[in-house]
Design a protein around this motif. Structure first.
Motif, PDB file in Angstrom:
ATOM      1  N   SER A  79       0.825  -1.211   0.000  1.00 16.27           N
ATOM      2  CA  SER A  79       0.000   0.000   0.000  1.00 16.27           C
ATOM      3  C   SER A  79       0.857   1.258   0.000  1.00 16.27           C
ATOM      4  O   SER A  79       0.594   2.214  -0.740  1.00 16.27           O
ATOM      5  CB  SER A  79      -0.929  -0.015   1.212  1.00 16.27           C
ATOM      6  N   SER A  84      -1.689   3.190  -2.789  1.00 14.06           N
ATOM      7  CA  SER A  84      -3.055   2.752  -3.085  1.00 14.06           C
ATOM      8  C   SER A  84      -3.482   1.679  -2.095  1.00 14.06           C
ATOM      9  O   SER A  84      -2.666   1.088  -1.394  1.00 14.06           O
ATOM     10  CB  SER A  84      -3.150   2.208  -4.510  1.00 14.06           C
ATOM     11  N   PHE A  85      -4.801   1.439  -2.049  1.00 13.54           N
ATOM     12  CA  PHE A  85      -5.347   0.388  -1.198  1.00 13.54           C
ATOM     13  C   PHE A  85      -5.301  -0.962  -1.925  1.00 13.54           C
ATOM     14  O   PHE A  85      -5.141  -1.016  -3.156  1.00 13.54           O
ATOM     15  CB  PHE A  85      -6.787   0.721  -0.822  1.00 13.54           C
ATOM     16  N   GLU A  87      -7.586  -2.861  -2.917  1.00 17.13           N
ATOM     17  CA  GLU A  87      -8.549  -2.994  -4.006  1.00 17.13           C
ATOM     18  C   GLU A  87      -7.913  -2.643  -5.349  1.00 17.13           C
ATOM     19  O   GLU A  87      -8.360  -3.110  -6.399  1.00 17.13           O
ATOM     20  CB  GLU A  87      -9.768  -2.103  -3.759  1.00 17.13           C
ATOM     21  N   GLU A  88      -6.843  -1.834  -5.314  1.00 11.55           N
ATOM     22  CA  GLU A  88      -6.139  -1.452  -6.532  1.00 11.55           C
ATOM     23  C   GLU A  88      -4.862  -2.255  -6.741  1.00 11.55           C
ATOM     24  O   GLU A  88      -4.597  -2.731  -7.845  1.00 11.55           O
ATOM     25  CB  GLU A  88      -5.803   0.041  -6.499  1.00 11.55           C
ATOM     26  N   ARG A 318     -15.650  -3.774   0.493  1.00 12.37           N
ATOM     27  CA  ARG A 318     -16.112  -2.381   0.491  1.00 12.37           C
ATOM     28  C   ARG A 318     -15.580  -1.606   1.697  1.00 12.37           C
ATOM     29  O   ARG A 318     -15.062  -0.495   1.543  1.00 12.37           O
ATOM     30  CB  ARG A 318     -17.637  -2.341   0.478  1.00 12.37           C
ATOM     31  N   HIS A 321     -11.462  -1.634   1.618  1.00 15.88           N
ATOM     32  CA  HIS A 321     -10.808  -1.362   0.325  1.00 15.88           C
ATOM     33  C   HIS A 321      -9.964  -2.558  -0.126  1.00 15.88           C
ATOM     34  O   HIS A 321      -8.808  -2.405  -0.542  1.00 15.88           O
ATOM     35  CB  HIS A 321      -9.928  -0.107   0.414  1.00 15.88           C
TER      36      HIS A 321
END
Length: 388
Positions: A79, A84-85, A87-88, A318, A321
């Motif tokens: 991260s 980024s989190f 999820e990415e 959700r 992330h």
């Protein structure tokens, strides 16, 4: 005073930082250190003699922010390095279970990484980059695009010349070795260096233990030395997670098997460093062999003592992330004293220090030598808010 005399003095005494930060100069070269001090719960700073770190906190900007959940090493280094989190960038655990093949693997190579690292961005600016990591897994996970990379576990001849002989992973000396390596690289024309230590000392000793205090004091001396030797340095320092004592072990797979529910329960902390934590940690993914069991499993675990929070896959992705295709059907977070993992019984008394849950998510977030004074909520804000 000659440089040789200065270095001799700093090896024996704590370094005192300059009285004030260097003034802004648009023409001064950039010299940047990103430091992820593995397991640096803020309580280690509070309990230790760290004058250089305290001076940087006072003269720079300091917050107590949050790591990414689950609060484990691979997730948070990825991260920070990608700004980024999960999820990415796609790194959701230390150990990945592939439902399609029924096989698990360590999620510790750049093959899993879905986003470019800060080394790619730096290359676009023609910056010379390097990273030094105690753990080889972090070297493999985020170091691919660095111009120079070194691992304490598998050191090259060059880094041994810079940092000295290879050190045992299960001693504090490995972290001092990494700091020496970073110091050498900063002095050798590298514009951006990423330093990643290991958390063996935090897994082994609480903040108030004298051995822990000495470890922090020695790391602080190296930070002071870096600041004194490179007055133009910008330092962005945080941690991947905190640390807590765990006294109650809970084997989720055994618990569910006794109810006739077949699962693969993966403690998210699982990696090759079993001496650190025995693969027992505060978070767990549960993969159901039959998805028809989801409602019953959810209700059963929701009522299980020691499970503080439980989420279905879509809700976990959700809220935290996370990459939905790379997590379990259920996501569990433990109470402060609880660690999930493989045991001989469903419940056992344990005596380890570990992480993974909300209770190990508070981390220091420090900026020094930069005008960045905005409040940072997450450790990854160091790179998300970094001005290139």
């Amino acid at each position: 005073m000659t440089r040789r005399t200065f270095l001799g003095l700093t090896a024996a005494h704590p370094v005192t930082l300059a009285a004030s930060l260097p003034g802004p100069r648009s023409d001064r070269p950039r010299k940047v250190l990103f430091a992820c001090i593995d397991g640096l719960d803020p309580r280690y700073i509070e309990q230790s003699d760290v004058p250089n770190l305290r001076r940087m906190m006072k003269e720079g900007a300091y917050d107590e922010g949050s790591s990414v959940i689950p609060s484990v090493t691979n997730v948070n280094n990825a991260s920070i390095a990608t700004a980024s989190f999960p999820e990415e960038h796609g790194i959701t655990t230390n150990y990945f279970f592939d439902r399609g093949t029924g096989q698990g693997t360590f999620m510790e190579t750049s093959d899993f990484l879905l986003r470019p690292t800060l080394f790619v961005k730096a290359a676009e600016k023609s910056w010379k980059t390097a990273m030094v990591s105690a753990k080889h897994k972090i070297y493999r996970l985020i170091g691919r695009d660095a111009d120079y990379k070194a691992s304490g576990q598998q050191p090259s001849p060059d880094i041994l010349e810079r940092a000295g002989p290879q050190q045992d992973m299960y001693t504090p000396d490995i972290n001092y070795w990494c700091a020496r390596g970073a110091h050498s690289l900063l002095g050798d024309g590298y514009d951006l260096v990423y330093l990643a230590t290991t958390d063996y000392m935090m897994h082994t000793y609480p903040p108030e233990d004298e051995r822990s205090r000495e470890h922090m004091h020695q790391l602080d001396r190296w930070l002071g030395r870096i600041v004194n030797d490179f007055p133009e340095i910008e330092i962005y320092l945080s941690a991947d997670h905190g640390m807590n004592a765990k006294t109650h072990g809970l084997d989720i797979a055994r618990l569910l098997a006794e109810e006739g529910i077949e699962t693969e329960a993966v403690p998210i902390i699982r990696d090759r460093h079993v001496v650190h934590h025995k693969n027992l940690g505060g978070a767990c993914y549960v993969y159901l062999m039959d998805l028809k069991d989801e409602d019953r499993t959810f209700e059963l675990l929701h009522e299980t003592e020691g499970v503080e929070e439980i989420y279905r896959r879509v809700d976990a992705a959700r809220k935290f992330h996370l990459h939905q295709q790379r997590i379990g059907d259920l996501f569990l977070l433990g109470e402060k004293h609880v660690a999930f993992g493989a045991l001989n019984r469903v419940r056992e008394d344990i005596a380890i220090r570990s992480h993974g849950s909300h209770h190990e998510s508070i981390v220091p977030v420090l900026r020094y030598g930069t005008e960045d004074s905005e409040k940072h909520v997450y450790n990854l804000d160091l790179t998300r808010n970094f001005v290139w």
